[in-house]
Scaffold this motif. Structure first.
Motif, PDB file in Angstrom:
ATOM      1  N   ARG A  63       0.818  -1.218   0.000  1.00 33.67           N
ATOM      2  CA  ARG A  63       0.000   0.000   0.000  1.00 33.67           C
ATOM      3  C   ARG A  63       0.852   1.270   0.000  1.00 33.67           C
ATOM      4  O   ARG A  63       0.459   2.272  -0.591  1.00 33.67           O
TER       5      ARG A  63
ATOM      6  N   LEU B  81      -6.486   1.479  -3.105  1.00 32.03           N
ATOM      7  CA  LEU B  81      -5.886   0.139  -3.039  1.00 32.03           C
ATOM      8  C   LEU B  81      -6.626  -0.909  -3.865  1.00 32.03           C
ATOM      9  O   LEU B  81      -6.190  -2.053  -3.936  1.00 32.03           O
TER      10      LEU B  81
ATOM     11  N   GLU C  47      -4.596  -6.564   1.949  1.00 35.02           N
ATOM     12  CA  GLU C  47      -3.803  -5.346   1.754  1.00 35.02           C
ATOM     13  C   GLU C  47      -4.417  -4.142   2.430  1.00 35.02           C
ATOM     14  O   GLU C  47      -3.833  -3.072   2.459  1.00 35.02           O
TER      15      GLU C  47
END
Ligand code: FES
Length: 132
Positions: free
Chosen positions: A90, A110, A131
């Motif tokens: 990220r 993201l 994530e």
């Protein structure tokens, strides 16, 4: 013009003129994912050769941040090995975007990375990581 303005202008440019936009015929890997908060979807097609991303195209519906992030990520990823793609996180995406984002916009930012990882993991059978 401030640095923040420059980053915002760059995001707008990637949104209006997305790089590597489209689909690939017979991709080696393809993934589609959505942002659960808004339902926007991104699809990524990858061509893999000798363990590297030879080509990537993306398509779908998304806001300026999600589309700009996908466009920037697509430029970043072409030419990288699958291991390098796996290592992207990220912070790499946020660095590309260059602006502060709240939690809702973070999901937008993201989405492309999440989709990309699903595609690459699917290809290699890697375990999906969260994530977000
Ligand atoms: Fe849907 Fe950003 S508002 S991806």
């Amino acid at each position: 013009m401030s640095l923040d303005d420059l980053y915002r202008q760059n995001i707008l440019d990637h949104y209006q003129n997305p790089r590597n936009w489209g689909t690939l015929e017979q991709p080696d890997a393809s993934a589609e994912d959505s942002n659960p908060l808004c339902g926007d979807r991104i699809r990524m097609d990858l061509r893999i050769k000798d363990g590297r991303v030879e080509d990537l195209k993306f398509s779908g519906e998304g806001c300026s941040i999600s589309r700009a992030a996908a466009s920037m990520l697509s430029e970043e990823v072409i030419g990288k090995t699958l291991e390098e793609v796996k290592a992207l996180n990220r912070d790499d995406v946020l660095e590309l975007l260059g602006i502060e984002l709240g939690p809702v916009r973070l999901k937008c930012a993201l989405l492309a990375l999440k989709t990309l990882k699903v595609g690459v993991y699917g290809l290699q059978g890697w375990k999906e990581e969260d994530e977000s």
